[in-house]
Design an enzyme around this catalytic site. Structure first.
Site, mmCIF file in Angstrom:
data_model
loop_
_atom_site.group_PDB
_atom_site.id
_atom_site.type_symbol
_atom_site.label_atom_id
_atom_site.label_comp_id
_atom_site.label_asym_id
_atom_site.label_seq_id
_atom_site.Cartn_x
_atom_site.Cartn_y
_atom_site.Cartn_z
ATOM 1 C CD GLU A 73 -2.873 0.837 8.993
ATOM 2 O OE1 GLU A 73 -3.499 -0.065 9.623
ATOM 3 O OE2 GLU A 73 -2.792 2.060 9.262
ATOM 4 C CB VAL A 74 0.132 -4.773 4.451
ATOM 5 C CG1 VAL A 74 -0.295 -6.947 3.985
ATOM 6 C CG2 VAL A 74 -0.590 -4.446 3.101
ATOM 7 C CG ASP A 126 2.298 1.596 -7.160
ATOM 8 O OD1 ASP A 126 3.244 2.433 -7.294
ATOM 9 O OD2 ASP A 126 1.419 1.439 -5.834
#
Length: 753
Positions: free
Chosen positions: A69-70, A201
């Site tokens: 998570e960021v 990505d």
């Protein structure tokens, strides 16, 4: 002695310390790696990273990464906002994720303005060990005892990402802004590809934007290095190799067709396909290829770009998912994006989204596409509204749009002045931002009665110059700001900027200026050429030129261009061949000789002589005859007389005797006999005798030395004009040793060099 030495060795080993217990070697079940389990200490510390506690603080969750998570956080020491990417380690025996290892390694090796920078790594201690340090009581610590360990990647905080910008209703992008963003993305991905990495990505959520308008490519969780050559203007990176990679990469909506068909031997062109999807998403504000499954994704791609034929994509039939190529779809990208893009823009989009990866543009070729050089040109600096726009804000934007639609006031009656002005402004903005797709409707000559209300007539701007304000207006304006006051137009505008002068310096595409080029100033020397500060060769500090070892006049060329060892400084600085011992170990035995290889201009018929041209000596002009007192000439050669044998019978015996004597003299001479066909006959008493006149003096003293040598000079070793040593000289190299030669104090120092 051996016992004493062994005792000393044992004593020395004891002083260092012995290993009392060797931990057992364990083996991991999943990976098969062997490891040693060390005992934990109370003061556990992870080296190479920073401790989270007391240095950083979490504030807000920004998004979800590939393996973590960021968050938005704060560096407590500097109070600067940072982005913290949390890498989860679930259990005690779990290994560090390989994707996180790749991301950290790759980010440490990249340094570009369009690639996100890794500041440092932070390790968070589990709360079960340090519950009191976190300000928790025992119950809170026990409740959170099963929480996971985590590492944090500290990244610079970005105010927005591209997905948030595109979904923000308060942000409008012009074509110049889109071109600026596309160039920044292409520069960043070209740098990554040239560093031998694939991102794998590329999507709008992974392209960040800082407060200065600089785009940065982020989230290298799926990135890896590739094998093969880096990309060029024609072929992608890693082309032509047999390396195989996993095909389950890239978010599905941005996945290239070769990945959809199951190709494992792909190249850096998979990132270019993602950039093409991002380019088209600028206009539709949503992903353009939204497939529901992997098979449906192939159908969506072929519906947009058309089903590839054998000529379009030759290798498609050999891929595992080649059944998808049996469909028959026609390309529809021109009808879909023709209202946004010109012909050059559609060409760029079609080459970025080419189905064949080897026909797809590379990043460095896309930056040179003519789409970026047509009007409107890309902006030099990106300026967007100062509002945070992240991927997590997209749902909030949708709720705001629903609220604004439900809370709109009732619409004004048709033909109202306000509605008319608003529609005119919107139409003008629309026509300024987009090219005309069709001609606007023509206005009727008779206006509609409802369009011009009687109560509010439209005032036309007056053509009269602005009048001076009255005293009442000045008094009113002095009391406070006048809200509805309009500033009059200035009577004189500033001068327009001058256009750039033509020429290659300002416009590379301008035709060449066929003007006579002024020749360069001849270098006359330091005492003749000066600049604004004095000496031509130096700055204003003075005569530094005269104390330097070599100045701007060096290195100068060799005079005859035939000395291969001449280095331009007047001496041979290195008579041996330089070699690198680490790379070429055998070079020390392959030294070339010191003797120079003579060039084409060198005449080797006499040693140590350089010949300018092969010509005979020219006589001196009468006014330039050298003074014999200043330049004494060698003794004149004796005149050589030859007998004319055809007329011997008609002469007297005295003449015959004289000729015989002269003939014997000629035969005893060591010089060759030279006959002159142009010699005149001498009508003297001695008979018809051919007299050989000495050659005239030559004009060049150097050529006189070369061509006019006698026997004494030519017999010396080396053919020198003056001998290096004579018995009378002090060095006496060729003579017997004397006092001067044996005494080193009296020896000439020049002899040693």
């Amino acid at each position: 002695m051996s016992q004493e030495g062994s005792a000393k060795r044992a004593d020395f080993k004891y002083k260092i310390g012995k290993i009392k217990h060797t931990p057992p070697v364990l083996k991991d079940v999943r990976s098969g790696l062997e490891f040693i389990e060390l005992e934990k200490r109370d003061d556990e510390k992870v080296y190479g990273v920073t401790k989270f506690l007391g240095n950083y603080k979490e504030e807000k969750k920004l998004g979800q990464g590939t393996f973590g998570e960021v968050y938005r956080g704060v560096h407590l020491a500097t109070q600067r906002q940072v982005a913290m990417k949390k890498i989860l380690v679930k259990t005690e025996n779990d290994l560090f994720p390989i994707t996180a290892q790749r991301e950290i390694t790759i980010l440490k090796r990249l340094n570009h303005r369009n690639v996100v920078q890794l500041i440092e790594m932070v390790y968070d201690y589990p709360p079960a060990q340090n519950g009191a340090a976190y300000g928790q009581d025992s119950s809170q610590a026990s409740a959170s005892a099963d929480t996971m360990k985590s590492f944090y990647m500290i990244l610079p905080y970005m105010v927005a990402d591209l997905s948030g910008i595109l979904h923000n209703p308060r942000v409008t992008l012009e074509m110049a802004d889109i071109k600026n963003m596309m160039l920044q993305i292409l520069e960043g991905i070209n740098y990554i590809h040239c560093k031998k990495f694939m991102h794998r990505d590329i999507k709008t959520a992974n392209i960040l934007l800082d407060h200065k308008g600089i785009l940065k490519i982020a989230d290298f969780g799926l990135a890896r290095n590739y094998y093969g050559a880096p990309p060029n203007l024609k072929y992608p990176g890693g082309a032509g190799t047999d390396a195989k990679y996993t095909s389950v990469v890239v978010t599905r909506w941005y996945r290239a067709p070769e990945l959809v068909l199951g190709d494992k031997n792909y190249t850096t062109a998979v990132d270019i396909w993602g950039i093409g999807c991002v380019f088209a998403e600028f206009f539709e504000k949503r992903p353009i290829l939204q497939g529901k499954t992997d098979i449906d994704q192939g159908h969506v791609i072929f519906k947009l770009m058309g089903t590839p034929s054998d000529s379009d994509w030759q290798l498609a039939r050999y891929l595992p998912g080649a059944e998808l190529t049996r469909t028959s779809y026609e390309p529809t990208y021109k009808e879909r994006f023709g209202k946004y893009l010109t012909e050059k823009g559609l060409d760029l989009l079609s080459t970025l989204l080419s189905l064949d990866p080897y026909k797809r543009l590379t990043a460095m070729a896309a930056m040179q596409h003519p789409f970026f050089s047509e009007d409107p040109l890309p902006k030099l600096q990106l300026t967007l509204p100062c509002e945070e726009s992240h991927e997590t804000d997209i749902a909030r934007y949708g709720q705001e749009m629903q609220k604004t639609v439900s809370n709109l006031p009732p619409a004004a009656p048709s033909g109202h002045a306000v509605e008319q002005s608003q529609t005119q402004q919107q139409s003008s903005r629309h026509h300024q931002s987009q090219p005309y797709q069709s001609l606007p409707p023509q206005k009727s000559s008779q206006p509609h009665p409802q369009q011009i209300p009687e109560a509010a007539p439209v005032q036309q701007p007056s053509q009269q110059p602005p009048q001076e304000p009255s005293a009442h207006q000045q008094q009113y304006s002095s009391r406070g700001p006048q809200q509805h006051r309009t500033t009059p137009a200035p009577t004189s505008l500033p001068p327009k900027p001058k256009p750039a002068p033509p020429g290659a310096r300002y416009n590379r595409e301008a035709p060449p200026q066929n003007k006579p080029v002024k020749p360069l100033t001849r270098h006359l020397g330091a005492q003749y050429q000066h600049n604004n500060y004095g000496n031509y060769y130096n700055h204003w500090q003075g005569g530094e030129r005269y104390y330097e070892t070599y100045n701007d006049g060096y290195p100068h060329a060799d005079r005859y261009s035939d000395d291969t060892h001449y280095n331009g400084y007047g001496y041979r600085s290195r008579g041996y061949q330089r070699y690198d011992m680490r790379r070429e170990g055998e070079s020390r035995y392959n030294q070339r000789p010191y003797a120079p290889q003579q060039g084409a201009a060198y005449r080797p018929n006499r040693r140590d002589t350089y010949k300018l041209v092969d010509r005979t000596g020219q006589p001196y002009p009468p006014e330039r005859v050298p003074n014999p007192e200043l330049h004494p000439s060698p003794a004149p050669r004796p005149k050589r007389t030859l007998t004319n044998t055809t007329q011997l019978s008609s002469h007297s015996s005295a003449a015959t005797g004289s000729t015989a004597a002269s003939g014997s003299a000629v035969s005893n001479s060591s010089e060759p006999v030279r006959r002159s066909s142009t010699a005149s006959l001498d009508n003297s008493e001695s008979g018809n005798i051919l007299q050989q006149k000495p050659p005239p003096p030559v004009a060049n003293p150097l050529e006189a030395r070369i061509y006019g040598r006698d026997e004494v000079q030519s017999n010396h070793p080396g053919g020198r004009l003056y001998p290096r040593s004579t018995p009378d000289s002090k060095n006496s190299e060729g003579a017997a040793p004397s006092e001067a030669s044996t005494d080193p104090t009296k020896r000439n120092i020049v002899d040693y060099y």
